[in-house]
Design an enzyme around this catalytic site. Sequence first.
Site, PDB file in Angstrom:
ATOM      1  CG  HIS A  43      44.242  38.371  49.096  1.00 50.48           C
ATOM      2  ND1 HIS A  43      44.848  39.328  50.327  1.00 50.48           N
ATOM      3  CD2 HIS A  43      43.088  37.978  49.675  1.00 50.48           C
ATOM      4  CE1 HIS A  43      43.913  40.169  51.079  1.00 50.48           C
ATOM      5  NE2 HIS A  43      43.069  39.246  50.652  1.00 50.48           N
ATOM      6  CG  HIS A  96      39.704  44.215  48.872  1.00 49.78           C
ATOM      7  ND1 HIS A  96      41.339  43.939  49.322  1.00 49.78           N
ATOM      8  CD2 HIS A  96      38.677  42.838  48.874  1.00 49.78           C
ATOM      9  CE1 HIS A  96      40.872  42.939  50.558  1.00 49.78           C
ATOM     10  NE2 HIS A  96      39.424  42.155  49.755  1.00 49.78           N
ATOM     11  CB  CYS A 107      42.086  40.998  54.092  1.00 46.52           C
ATOM     12  SG  CYS A 107      41.694  38.604  53.792  1.00 46.52           S
TER      13      CYS A 107
END
Lengths: 427, 359
Positions: free
Chosen positions: A354, A317, A178
């Site tokens: 996400h 994040h 990620c």
Amino acid sequence: MRAVVVTGMGSVTPLGAGVSALWEGLVAGRSGLARNTEVDMGSLRGGAVWGPVPDDVRARLRATAPGAPWANLMLRTALEEGLQDAALEKGQVDVALLVTTQSTGNLFVGGNRQSFTDAQGHARALFGGGRSPSAAEAFAHFVAAGPPTGVQAFSPWPAWLGDRLGCATSPLTVEATCATGVRAIAEGARAIALGQVDVAVVGLLSARMTPYFIGSYNQMGALSRHVGAPQDACRPFDARRDGMVVGEAAACLVLEAQDFAARRGAPRVHGRVLGWAFSSDGAHPTAPEYAQVERTLALALQRAQVPPDRVDLVSAHGTSTRLNDSLEAKALRAVLGAHLDAVGLTANKSALGHSSIAAGAVESIAGLMALRHGVVPPVASSTQLDPACFVPLRTEAYTRRVDVVMKNAFGFGAQYGCLLLGRADGG
Amino acid sequence: MSAPSSFVITGVGAVTGLGLGVDVVAQALAEGRSALRVDDGLQLVRASVAAADLRWPQEARWKDQRKYAGRAGVLALTAVDQALPPEGPPVDAERTVSVVCVEPDATEWRALAQVIAPDDERTPAERVFEDMDDFHILRTLTASVAQVVAMRVKSRNGTLAVPTPSARGMAGLALARSLLAFGEADTVVLAGVSQALVEYELAVRRRRALTCEALDAVGDANGTASEGAAALVVETQEQAQRRGVRPLARLRGACSFAARRRGEALELGLSTARREGWPRPHVLIAPAAPSDVSSQVAGGGAVLNPSRAVGMLPQADAVLATCLGARALSGGVVGPVWLLTWADTEDGPVGLACLEPVS
């Protein structure tokens, strides 16, 4: 070293196709999250909400290329918008660096919902009834049925970009889970800074909302179990946060040497890449390690020569998992000190979900839009801030001057990344 | 502070169908031996790595890591342990980056297919949740292979995978050089892993070859997708001195291009070589490249094609060629060694690099 600027941006996200749709949706506090009505969850508790590209946008894009795989369509749409935004045309560059992610799908994983269904058909043909086919039988099957749609022969994007710009390409695929989005931007920026190329096109995609991913992420306990209103499922830094929400997205950033962009008359410069840092550690396959998170943020500031009190906006994040958000908040406090209370802070996953390998790029685009407009997007879902996090979130957009953006991205496999973006004129 | 400009290779490692070690491959090439065998089931030629040649750390904490590193991780660590022996001088953790060229782990396809194939009362998502091994998804991520390499060499300055199809492994070498030239790292541990040996992937690859001729057009290594890994340590000359390790070769340059018109990417590579002043090759190591192309690039130099001995290793061939070149230079080859990777896919990727003796 040459200065690196961003001259083009494109995106397809749960808030729609195009950077305008992304930005306007974020600023308005709209949520792209929706109830998962396509993957049958059965008794599983996580994944009832996800972040898909809206149906009307999907239908509109599909109409432009009937039969094209959805994942390819998403990325091509983002790339085309980015190149048009940069006004890059044939003959302007000899060689473009192309930074993308994984090139091929996985045979039985399926790259998206459609290809998973296709892959399941192949699996049933080969393994149905408990059989274990020989290699020769598998070969005969694929000769007769053709390869699964999720498996591309080879990456089509170098040839596509070469045709589009009338140039050769220097292709690079990267994967850093990620943190891939910010890693890909850094790879492009480094090549330009070193004078290896004048232009780098970063194109990232995540379209993985399949039974395999939903089942696997449930297995790891990573998904939110929220079953109420979809827009409340992802609550970064909120006391009630209970996991991440999977989203799909594609993003494109066109990077150029600042002198090259000026010479060719690029119509706009969205911002400048100031620096980056990455760290790695191997303590646990999925859980982040605090020391590395703090180190990454501090190192990025040091390498970019940005004092902590020059950071105006933190694009966190912010996955909405218990562990990530508390560690990230703690690291921000350690690195920015009291200045953390004065920065703008946003966490776009609250509205987008996400999108994994694409997330860092999508959120960098949002950060660059904040630079241009001087607006901090809200985190509308996080209405009960976790006292253990204590970051300056707001549930409504507000204006403030933004000269420097810190974009954080962390991933499974002990991946930690931080990218610093600034105004092209230096603020 | 001036940017570093001299980069050296200080460690090499490989595991292939021929056995463990870069020396083994070099010796086989010198003797004309090959590990390639005909697979009766698919009528494909391939070379697989023997289980006895694979290495995995024995410490307790590594037992769990193997669960999500997969076979690609084992192959990578076997090669890395040769390039950077655990008992040797350590790298500077804060200044070392680990990079691995690798494709998604094909060995996981069978397990997943078996889980999703049955038609019972459970949903596919439930079957994945209940029947798949824990952390299975991590074994499908190329970055997981990079992570175990980072853990092994104890690098903390970032790690990434370069999920690279045919002939693009040279992009990994070029990336390593850029990391050093930019001052972002003093040492890069670069590995390449190919593992195209699972029957279902081979079946698909064979199918691809029939439909797009991608694998049938690689000339001397015709369709021999095989299994193997290679690893090297590349660092600034100053860092090699600080660590007290002997450089095997100097990395003069590396580049990677793609272009649709056949020959265009190669010409870009050659023009890079001219612009950067690479000396003409004494030896060309060209895995999977057609003979006519190799001859053109080599000029009058000797040509070695390791694919003849170990098969085509699409993700590892650039690293293996670099290892062979560094070994040759440290063993007495007096002139420059060039490395060439090539594939006849639609975008015709070409990689080119130059190694020189350490003066």
